[in-house]
Motif scaffolding. Sequence first.
Motif, PDB file in Angstrom:
ATOM      1  N   GLN A  80      -8.428  -5.537 -48.896  1.00  0.00           N
ATOM      2  CA  GLN A  80      -7.859  -5.448 -50.251  1.00  0.00           C
ATOM      3  C   GLN A  80      -6.511  -6.151 -50.379  1.00  0.00           C
ATOM      4  OE1 GLN A  80      -7.612  -1.364 -51.711  1.00  0.00           O
ATOM      5  NE2 GLN A  80      -6.366  -1.999 -53.461  1.00  0.00           N
ATOM      6  N   VAL A  81      -5.718  -6.158 -49.313  1.00  0.00           N
ATOM      7  CA  VAL A  81      -4.329  -6.631 -49.433  1.00  0.00           C
ATOM      8  C   VAL A  81      -4.018  -7.828 -48.527  1.00  0.00           C
ATOM      9  CG1 VAL A  81      -1.908  -5.929 -49.139  1.00  0.00           C
ATOM     10  CG2 VAL A  81      -3.557  -4.307 -50.089  1.00  0.00           C
ATOM     11  N   ILE A  82      -4.284  -7.680 -47.221  1.00  0.00           N
ATOM     12  CA  ILE A  82      -3.780  -8.691 -46.288  1.00  0.00           C
ATOM     13  C   ILE A  82      -4.508 -10.032 -46.428  1.00  0.00           C
ATOM     14  CG2 ILE A  82      -3.410  -9.288 -43.853  1.00  0.00           C
ATOM     15  CD1 ILE A  82      -2.896  -6.369 -43.250  1.00  0.00           C
ATOM     16  N   LYS A  83      -5.833  -9.994 -46.401  1.00  0.00           N
ATOM     17  CA  LYS A  83      -6.570 -11.272 -46.482  1.00  0.00           C
ATOM     18  C   LYS A  83      -6.280 -12.027 -47.782  1.00  0.00           C
ATOM     19  CE  LYS A  83     -10.099 -11.593 -43.142  1.00  0.00           C
ATOM     20  NZ  LYS A  83     -11.479 -11.966 -42.869  1.00  0.00           N
ATOM     21  N   PRO A  84      -6.299 -11.332 -48.939  1.00  0.00           N
ATOM     22  CA  PRO A  84      -5.980 -12.072 -50.177  1.00  0.00           C
ATOM     23  C   PRO A  84      -4.573 -12.680 -50.142  1.00  0.00           C
ATOM     24  CG  PRO A  84      -7.009  -9.963 -50.707  1.00  0.00           C
ATOM     25  CD  PRO A  84      -6.772  -9.959 -49.226  1.00  0.00           C
ATOM     26  N   ALA A  85      -3.601 -11.945 -49.593  1.00  0.00           N
ATOM     27  CA  ALA A  85      -2.221 -12.479 -49.542  1.00  0.00           C
ATOM     28  C   ALA A  85      -2.160 -13.691 -48.611  1.00  0.00           C
ATOM     29  CB  ALA A  85      -1.253 -11.396 -49.073  1.00  0.00           C
ATOM     30  N   LEU A  86      -2.849 -13.610 -47.488  1.00  0.00           N
ATOM     31  CA  LEU A  86      -2.847 -14.752 -46.555  1.00  0.00           C
ATOM     32  C   LEU A  86      -3.514 -15.961 -47.208  1.00  0.00           C
ATOM     33  CD1 LEU A  86      -3.741 -13.045 -43.142  1.00  0.00           C
ATOM     34  CD2 LEU A  86      -1.503 -13.869 -43.900  1.00  0.00           C
ATOM     35  N   SER A  87      -4.559 -15.710 -47.983  1.00  0.00           N
ATOM     36  CA  SER A  87      -5.212 -16.886 -48.579  1.00  0.00           C
ATOM     37  C   SER A  87      -4.376 -17.453 -49.734  1.00  0.00           C
ATOM     38  CB  SER A  87      -6.663 -16.609 -48.960  1.00  0.00           C
ATOM     39  OG  SER A  87      -6.679 -15.581 -49.885  1.00  0.00           O
ATOM     40  N   ARG A  88      -3.418 -16.668 -50.244  1.00  0.00           N
ATOM     41  CA  ARG A  88      -2.468 -17.230 -51.238  1.00  0.00           C
ATOM     42  C   ARG A  88      -1.309 -17.936 -50.531  1.00  0.00           C
ATOM     43  NH1 ARG A  88      -3.137 -11.973 -53.643  1.00  0.00           N
ATOM     44  NH2 ARG A  88      -1.135 -11.341 -52.773  1.00  0.00           N
ATOM     45  N   GLY A  89      -1.311 -17.911 -49.192  1.00  0.00           N
ATOM     46  CA  GLY A  89      -0.270 -18.600 -48.422  1.00  0.00           C
ATOM     47  C   GLY A  89       0.984 -17.769 -48.202  1.00  0.00           C
ATOM     48  N   GLU A  90       0.898 -16.453 -48.419  1.00  0.00           N
ATOM     49  CA  GLU A  90       2.100 -15.620 -48.301  1.00  0.00           C
ATOM     50  C   GLU A  90       2.372 -15.195 -46.857  1.00  0.00           C
ATOM     51  OE1 GLU A  90       1.239 -13.873 -52.753  1.00  0.00           O
ATOM     52  OE2 GLU A  90       1.757 -12.424 -51.193  1.00  0.00           O
ATOM     53  N   ILE A  91       3.608 -14.727 -46.643  1.00  0.00           N
ATOM     54  CA  ILE A  91       3.943 -14.144 -45.341  1.00  0.00           C
ATOM     55  C   ILE A  91       3.748 -12.636 -45.474  1.00  0.00           C
ATOM     56  CG2 ILE A  91       5.748 -13.760 -43.619  1.00  0.00           C
ATOM     57  CD1 ILE A  91       7.037 -16.362 -44.460  1.00  0.00           C
ATOM     58  N   VAL A  92       2.853 -12.098 -44.670  1.00  0.00           N
ATOM     59  CA  VAL A  92       2.594 -10.662 -44.720  1.00  0.00           C
ATOM     60  C   VAL A  92       3.325 -10.003 -43.548  1.00  0.00           C
ATOM     61  CG1 VAL A  92       0.825  -8.866 -44.611  1.00  0.00           C
ATOM     62  CG2 VAL A  92       0.330 -11.032 -45.776  1.00  0.00           C
ATOM     63  N   ILE A  93       4.161  -9.012 -43.881  1.00  0.00           N
ATOM     64  CA  ILE A  93       4.817  -8.233 -42.821  1.00  0.00           C
ATOM     65  C   ILE A  93       4.170  -6.858 -42.819  1.00  0.00           C
ATOM     66  CG2 ILE A  93       6.984  -7.260 -41.942  1.00  0.00           C
ATOM     67  CD1 ILE A  93       8.492  -9.344 -43.522  1.00  0.00           C
ATOM     68  N   CYS A  94       3.529  -6.513 -41.731  1.00  0.00           N
ATOM     69  CA  CYS A  94       2.811  -5.236 -41.679  1.00  0.00           C
ATOM     70  C   CYS A  94       3.464  -4.315 -40.645  1.00  0.00           C
ATOM     71  CB  CYS A  94       1.346  -5.498 -41.351  1.00  0.00           C
ATOM     72  SG  CYS A  94       0.335  -4.049 -41.607  1.00  0.00           S
ATOM     73  N   ASP A  95       3.939  -3.158 -41.134  1.00  0.00           N
ATOM     74  CA  ASP A  95       4.557  -2.141 -40.279  1.00  0.00           C
ATOM     75  C   ASP A  95       3.428  -1.417 -39.543  1.00  0.00           C
ATOM     76  OD1 ASP A  95       6.007  -0.098 -39.162  1.00  0.00           O
ATOM     77  OD2 ASP A  95       6.901   0.602 -41.041  1.00  0.00           O
ATOM     78  N   ARG A  96       3.177  -1.811 -38.305  1.00  0.00           N
ATOM     79  CA  ARG A  96       2.085  -1.349 -37.447  1.00  0.00           C
ATOM     80  C   ARG A  96       0.762  -2.027 -37.792  1.00  0.00           C
ATOM     81  NH1 ARG A  96       3.642   2.575 -34.215  1.00  0.00           N
ATOM     82  NH2 ARG A  96       5.239   4.062 -34.818  1.00  0.00           N
TER      83      ARG A  96
END
Length: 219
Positions: A80-96
Amino acid sequence: MRGLLITIEGMDGSGKTTQIGLMKAFLEGNNYKVLMTREPGGTVIGEKIRELILDKEHQEMSFIAEALLYSASRAQLVSQVIKPALSRGEIVICDRFVDSSLVYQGKGRGLGYDEVKKINDFATQGLEPDLTLLFNIDPEESLKRISVRGKEDRLEQEKLPFHQQVHSAYKDLAAMFSDRIIVINAGQPIETIQKEIEDILMSLLEEGDYNEVSNCNCP
Ligand code: TYD
């Protein structure tokens, strides 16, 4: 276009949260689009699973159910969150991320790295972090900081031997995945850690062509 997935790991009370906020400000100050999220949680479904897992009333929860619930929350977050953000080219910071399950459930609960890795590969569809910052503090110090904070959750209320297992598991992972895990000495002053992380981020961003495609100043 592919963004970057940066995961933050470490024992409770290692100062992750403070540094995550500083990282976000630093990256945004350099015009990168950043998405910050956390585990377990980060989605409506994931936050409900988080409550279920961490509730101190749920002492009867089996270790396997616990591992599956963490991975269920992660599956939802990835799709729901990480893959869509990565495909928009964003930097995802995930706490754990998956490493937490490997250390807490794989070693702390004794389920084994291989078993826990298997269910997590399924949950994440094989997604791996580009970089993992591992905040290292002694288990004794971690417990001290948790107890000062009060209100321990079901995992945090575990005793020293459990936290020692988690600590030694993080050490195993740092050796096993030395290509992506960088260990940060979390006992240093906040500003020292902040500077160290900013240097790491700059060199990561200068690698490859990430700068060209994902700087949000681009048209
Ligand atoms: P966290 O949200 O980091 O705790 P807090 O925000 O209260 O500091 O994580 C909650 C607890 O869940 C923490 O003790 C670590 C544990 N945990 C696992 O056991 N396995 C996992 O896969 C994850 C993500 C967390």
